[in-house]
Design a protein around this motif. Structure first.
Motif, short mmCIF file in Angstrom:
data_model
loop_
_atom_site.label_atom_id
_atom_site.label_comp_id
_atom_site.label_asym_id
_atom_site.label_seq_id
_atom_site.Cartn_x
_atom_site.Cartn_y
_atom_site.Cartn_z
N ASP A 33 0.65 -1.16 0.15
CA ASP A 33 0.07 0.05 0.22
C ASP A 33 0.82 1.36 -0.06
O ASP A 33 1.92 1.24 0.69
CB ASP A 33 -0.85 0.13 1.17
CG ASP A 33 -1.95 -1.12 1.27
OD1 ASP A 33 -2.64 -1.17 2.34
OD2 ASP A 33 -2.03 -1.79 0.34
N MET A 34 0.76 2.24 -0.73
CA MET A 34 1.44 3.47 -0.81
C MET A 34 0.66 4.54 -0.36
O MET A 34 -0.58 4.86 -0.84
CB MET A 34 1.69 3.79 -2.24
CG MET A 34 2.68 2.75 -2.93
SD MET A 34 4.28 2.40 -1.91
CE MET A 34 5.02 4.11 -2.22
N GLY A 49 -3.66 10.13 1.92
CA GLY A 49 -4.62 9.20 1.29
C GLY A 49 -3.70 7.86 1.09
O GLY A 49 -2.49 7.94 1.18
N THR A 50 -4.50 7.00 0.71
CA THR A 50 -3.73 5.68 0.18
C THR A 50 -4.04 5.08 -1.25
O THR A 50 -5.34 5.00 -1.36
CB THR A 50 -3.93 4.76 1.43
OG1 THR A 50 -3.48 5.25 2.73
CG2 THR A 50 -3.44 3.28 1.12
N SER A 51 -3.11 4.76 -1.56
CA SER A 51 -3.39 3.66 -2.83
C SER A 51 -3.30 2.48 -2.42
O SER A 51 -1.93 1.94 -2.10
CB SER A 51 -2.47 4.09 -3.94
OG SER A 51 -2.67 3.10 -5.14
N THR A 69 -6.33 13.34 -6.06
CA THR A 69 -6.58 11.57 -6.62
C THR A 69 -5.02 10.99 -6.52
O THR A 69 -3.91 11.64 -7.13
CB THR A 69 -7.04 12.01 -8.16
OG1 THR A 69 -8.15 12.74 -8.40
CG2 THR A 69 -6.96 10.39 -8.65
N ILE A 70 -4.97 9.89 -6.10
CA ILE A 70 -3.71 9.14 -6.04
C ILE A 70 -3.88 8.04 -7.14
O ILE A 70 -4.74 7.33 -7.37
CB ILE A 70 -3.64 8.35 -4.64
CG1 ILE A 70 -3.56 9.37 -3.55
CG2 ILE A 70 -2.45 7.54 -4.83
CD1 ILE A 70 -3.24 8.74 -2.23
N SER A 71 -2.83 7.74 -8.05
CA SER A 71 -2.64 6.82 -8.85
C SER A 71 -1.24 6.32 -8.61
O SER A 71 -0.30 6.70 -8.14
CB SER A 71 -2.83 7.52 -10.19
OG SER A 71 -1.78 8.38 -10.93
N LEU A 81 0.34 11.81 -6.89
CA LEU A 81 -0.74 12.63 -6.28
C LEU A 81 -1.24 13.88 -7.07
O LEU A 81 -0.51 14.78 -6.87
CB LEU A 81 -0.28 13.00 -4.77
CG LEU A 81 -1.35 13.83 -3.95
CD1 LEU A 81 -2.58 12.81 -3.60
CD2 LEU A 81 -0.73 14.46 -2.65
N GLN A 82 -2.37 13.60 -7.71
CA GLN A 82 -2.69 15.04 -8.40
C GLN A 82 -3.73 15.68 -7.57
O GLN A 82 -4.39 15.32 -6.90
CB GLN A 82 -3.57 14.36 -9.59
CG GLN A 82 -4.26 15.36 -10.29
CD GLN A 82 -3.30 16.04 -11.19
OE1 GLN A 82 -2.51 15.76 -11.84
NE2 GLN A 82 -3.32 17.63 -11.10
#
Length: 122
Positions: A33-34, A49-51, A69-71, A81-82
């Motif tokens: 998890d990032m 946040g977490t991806s 938004t995380i991608s 991280l947008q």
């Protein structure tokens, strides 16, 4: 050797956008998890946040949900991280950190990058 290098920070006006990058080495982000965190001097580091599960799920703190938004690009071993509609209260040093699969924001956080500074002016 685990290494995390954040970049993409800068100074923007409120309402602007930035995209942060976190390039990882020494491990595969698809197996972790990032997480993104941020910290203001004199305050505790806070989770952004977490991806999770190799990028299949994302989670955000309430104050950034809908704006951030995380991608991740597993081939590039990079997490993004947008950040859109930035507000002055988003001003902070931003860090990425991996956690074991399924642990997300619970940690443990054994590795950190040097961070990238985001400054949002009103």
């Amino acid at each position: 050797q685990v290494q995390l290098v954040e970049s993409g920070g800068g100074s923007v006006q409120a309402g602007g956008s930035l995209r942060l990058s976190c390039v990882a080495s020494g491990f595969s982000i698809s197996s972790y998890d990032m997480n993104w965190f941020r910290q203001v001097p004199g305050k505790e580091r806070e989770w952004v946040g977490t991806s999770a599960t190799g990028g299949r799920s994302t989670y955000y703190r309430d104050s950034v949900r809908g704006r951030f938004t995380i991608s991740q690009d597993n081939a590039k071993n990079t997490v993004y991280l947008q950040m859109n509609s930035l507000k002055p209260e988003d001003t902070a040093m931003y860090y990425c950190a991996p956690t074991p699969y399924g642990r997300g924001r619970l940690g443990p956080f054994n590795y950190w990058g040097q961070g990238t500074q985001v400054t949002v002016s009103s």
